[in-house]
Design a protein around this motif. Structure first.
Motif, mmCIF file in Angstrom:
data_model
loop_
_atom_site.group_PDB
_atom_site.id
_atom_site.type_symbol
_atom_site.label_atom_id
_atom_site.label_comp_id
_atom_site.label_asym_id
_atom_site.label_seq_id
_atom_site.Cartn_x
_atom_site.Cartn_y
_atom_site.Cartn_z
ATOM 1 N N PRO A 89 0.824 -1.208 0.000
ATOM 2 C CA PRO A 89 0.000 0.000 0.000
ATOM 3 C C PRO A 89 0.859 1.259 0.000
ATOM 4 C CG PRO A 89 -0.874 -1.601 1.562
ATOM 5 C CD PRO A 89 0.449 -2.146 1.090
ATOM 6 N N ASP A 90 0.499 2.194 -0.834
ATOM 7 C CA ASP A 90 1.182 3.487 -0.917
ATOM 8 C C ASP A 90 2.595 3.378 -1.495
ATOM 9 O OD1 ASP A 90 0.752 6.259 -0.533
ATOM 10 O OD2 ASP A 90 2.101 6.252 1.188
ATOM 11 N N ALA A 91 2.925 2.241 -2.149
ATOM 12 C CA ALA A 91 4.263 2.072 -2.701
ATOM 13 C C ALA A 91 4.306 2.233 -4.210
ATOM 14 C CB ALA A 91 4.822 0.695 -2.328
ATOM 15 N N SER A 92 3.172 2.469 -4.854
ATOM 16 C CA SER A 92 3.163 2.598 -6.305
ATOM 17 C C SER A 92 3.907 3.852 -6.742
ATOM 18 C CB SER A 92 1.730 2.652 -6.839
ATOM 19 O OG SER A 92 1.098 3.863 -6.460
ATOM 20 N N TRP A 93 4.384 3.850 -7.974
ATOM 21 C CA TRP A 93 5.131 5.025 -8.436
ATOM 22 C C TRP A 93 4.272 6.301 -8.465
ATOM 23 C CZ3 TRP A 93 3.651 7.874 -12.558
ATOM 24 C CH2 TRP A 93 2.927 7.264 -13.590
ATOM 25 N N PRO A 94 2.953 6.249 -8.789
ATOM 26 C CA PRO A 94 2.186 7.491 -8.684
ATOM 27 C C PRO A 94 2.121 8.032 -7.254
ATOM 28 C CG PRO A 94 1.039 5.945 -10.120
ATOM 29 C CD PRO A 94 2.132 5.178 -9.426
ATOM 30 N N SER A 95 2.032 7.127 -6.266
ATOM 31 C CA SER A 95 2.009 7.578 -4.874
ATOM 32 C C SER A 95 3.323 8.234 -4.490
ATOM 33 C CB SER A 95 1.728 6.389 -3.943
ATOM 34 O OG SER A 95 0.409 5.915 -4.099
ATOM 35 N N GLU A 96 4.425 7.620 -4.904
ATOM 36 C CA GLU A 96 5.719 8.217 -4.566
ATOM 37 C C GLU A 96 5.910 9.555 -5.265
ATOM 38 O OE1 GLU A 96 10.499 7.284 -4.621
ATOM 39 O OE2 GLU A 96 9.071 5.622 -4.444
ATOM 40 N N LEU A 97 5.450 9.648 -6.500
ATOM 41 C CA LEU A 97 5.531 10.932 -7.200
ATOM 42 C C LEU A 97 4.743 11.996 -6.442
ATOM 43 C CD1 LEU A 97 6.203 12.770 -9.610
ATOM 44 C CD2 LEU A 97 4.206 11.807 -10.779
ATOM 45 N N ALA A 98 3.550 11.639 -5.978
ATOM 46 C CA ALA A 98 2.745 12.589 -5.214
ATOM 47 C C ALA A 98 3.468 13.036 -3.953
ATOM 48 C CB ALA A 98 1.396 11.956 -4.861
ATOM 49 N N HIS A 99 4.115 12.083 -3.262
ATOM 50 C CA HIS A 99 4.871 12.438 -2.052
ATOM 51 C C HIS A 99 5.993 13.421 -2.384
ATOM 52 C CE1 HIS A 99 2.544 9.324 -0.402
ATOM 53 N NE2 HIS A 99 3.397 8.320 -0.515
ATOM 54 N N ARG A 100 6.685 13.162 -3.484
ATOM 55 C CA ARG A 100 7.799 14.023 -3.859
ATOM 56 C C ARG A 100 7.321 15.437 -4.163
ATOM 57 N NH1 ARG A 100 11.034 11.279 -8.576
ATOM 58 N NH2 ARG A 100 12.342 13.123 -8.263
ATOM 59 N N LEU A 101 6.229 15.555 -4.902
ATOM 60 C CA LEU A 101 5.699 16.881 -5.207
ATOM 61 C C LEU A 101 5.306 17.614 -3.929
ATOM 62 C CD1 LEU A 101 3.475 16.045 -8.318
ATOM 63 C CD2 LEU A 101 5.745 17.110 -8.307
ATOM 64 N N GLN A 102 4.681 16.883 -3.013
ATOM 65 C CA GLN A 102 4.278 17.473 -1.739
ATOM 66 C C GLN A 102 5.497 17.892 -0.933
ATOM 67 O OE1 GLN A 102 2.592 14.825 1.320
ATOM 68 N NE2 GLN A 102 0.885 16.268 1.504
ATOM 69 N N GLN A 103 6.499 17.027 -0.902
ATOM 70 C CA GLN A 103 7.707 17.320 -0.138
ATOM 71 C C GLN A 103 8.440 18.534 -0.702
ATOM 72 O OE1 GLN A 103 10.732 14.295 -0.427
ATOM 73 N NE2 GLN A 103 11.585 14.792 1.580
ATOM 74 N N ASP A 104 8.405 18.688 -2.029
ATOM 75 C CA ASP A 104 9.081 19.808 -2.679
ATOM 76 C C ASP A 104 8.275 21.100 -2.611
ATOM 77 O OD1 ASP A 104 11.085 18.053 -3.314
ATOM 78 O OD2 ASP A 104 10.532 17.844 -5.430
ATOM 79 N N GLY A 105 7.079 21.019 -2.015
ATOM 80 C CA GLY A 105 6.261 22.208 -1.908
ATOM 81 C C GLY A 105 5.596 22.623 -3.207
ATOM 82 N N ARG A 106 5.446 21.685 -4.112
ATOM 83 C CA ARG A 106 4.799 21.990 -5.390
ATOM 84 C C ARG A 106 3.290 21.880 -5.233
ATOM 85 N NH1 ARG A 106 8.691 21.238 -9.859
ATOM 86 N NH2 ARG A 106 10.716 20.792 -8.900
ATOM 87 N N PRO A 107 2.535 22.749 -5.893
ATOM 88 C CA PRO A 107 1.084 22.773 -5.670
ATOM 89 C C PRO A 107 0.313 21.702 -6.429
ATOM 90 C CG PRO A 107 1.696 24.478 -7.231
ATOM 91 C CD PRO A 107 2.987 23.863 -6.752
ATOM 92 N N ASP A 108 0.919 21.069 -7.426
ATOM 93 C CA ASP A 108 0.194 20.112 -8.250
ATOM 94 C C ASP A 108 -0.150 18.853 -7.470
ATOM 95 O OD1 ASP A 108 0.537 21.853 -10.382
ATOM 96 O OD2 ASP A 108 2.425 20.923 -10.978
ATOM 97 N N GLN A 109 -1.287 18.249 -7.787
ATOM 98 C CA GLN A 109 -1.672 16.988 -7.178
ATOM 99 C C GLN A 109 -1.679 15.894 -8.235
ATOM 100 O OE1 GLN A 109 -5.590 16.727 -5.553
ATOM 101 N NE2 GLN A 109 -6.625 16.965 -7.507
#
Length: 278
Positions: A89-109
């Motif tokens: 759970p939560d290990a798919s590449w789309p999930s990790e991409l979402a985490h990275r965007l969030q961590q980088d402070g990017r507004p896109d979801q």
């Protein structure tokens, strides 16, 4: 594992400095999943050390600041690989991409609209419409949709009836992109990873996969390209997933495979596309 953004005939290409493998998607889904962000509010962001450094080549335009463009939705249209089948759970590449965007402070979801066992060209029943059939509903109708990532095209090749005519698949990709462009939405395509060792693997399918990948890499189909095939294939046998990325069925990657896939994606790709003319 450094990555480079390059401009090729106006197309942004993510070039990965590794070799490995991925495969397609084949597990059925009884009902289409709801369109929700790939990351939940309790998702744990990965540390910076787990992500690659990135550089822009001399031919790439400078990336604007993350807040230079309005927040957009990045919609993933795929099947069971991008849906995370065989992954934790939560290990798919789309999930990790979402985490990275969030961590980088990017507004896109990231909106993961993947449905297992679906194909690009043809429907697999009423609950598994093709990517072409559901493009309007599951991608273009998403609020703020700015970029679609079209992935998991392996199912057209490996499922029966097999589609071994690369021209038919390429025509379908062009049709998908044309519809998105009519709505001023960009499309990123991913190369098709190998599936050697899977029960329905055939030489004719492998030849089709490679021909389609060649067309994708030439930069004439999509606004951007992510080369999952190059990132995840086995360097000793490029017809197969790298063993340490294989879930065991030779079609779906495990957690390590998904992590390797996510690491091929430079978030600046989405920023550059958002700032480029339609």
């Amino acid at each position: 594992m450094p990555t480079t953004l390059r401009m090729r005939a106006g197309v942004l290409v993510v070039v990965v400095a590794t070799q490995a493998a991925l495969a397609g998607c084949d597990t059925p889904a009884s009902t289409p999943p709801p369109r929700t962000p790939a990351d939940g509010p309790t998702a744990q962001a990965r540390t910076p050390a787990q992500h690659p450094s990135t550089t822009a080549s001399a031919s790439a335009v400078p990336a604007p600041k993350p807040d230079a463009a309005a927040a957009k939705s990045i919609v993933v249209i795929g099947a069971s690989v991008s849906g995370g089948y065989k992954a934790s759970p939560d290990a798919s590449w789309p999930s990790e991409l979402a985490h990275r965007l969030q961590q980088d402070g990017r507004p896109d979801q990231v909106v993961n609209a993947s449905i297992g066992a679906t194909r690009l060209l043809t429907d697999n029943g009423p609950t598994m419409p093709s990517a072409l059939t559901r493009e309007d509903r599951d991608a273009l109708a998403v609020p703020g949709a700015g970029t679609i990532v079209l992935t998991d095209v392996i199912n057209d090749i490996q499922q029966t009836p097999h589609q071994y005519d690369p021209a038919a698949i390429i025509a379908g990709l062009r049709s998908f992109v044309a519809k998105a462009h009519a709505k001023d939405v960009k499309v990123i395509g991913t190369t098709i990873p190998p599936y050697g060792g899977f029960g329905r693997y055939e030489t004719a399918g492998e030849l089709c996969r490679r021909t389609v990948n060649d067309a994708i890499r030439q930069g004439q189909l999509f606004d951007g390209v992510i080369d999952f095939d190059a990132a995840l294939r086995d360097p000793t046998d490029p017809t197969r997933i790298r063993p340490d990325y294989d879930s065991g069925d030779h079609l779906h990657p495990n957690d390590a495979g998904h992590h390797a896939m996510a690491r091929t994606i430079d978030p600046d790709l989405f920023t550059l596309l958002a700032s480029s003319p339609s």
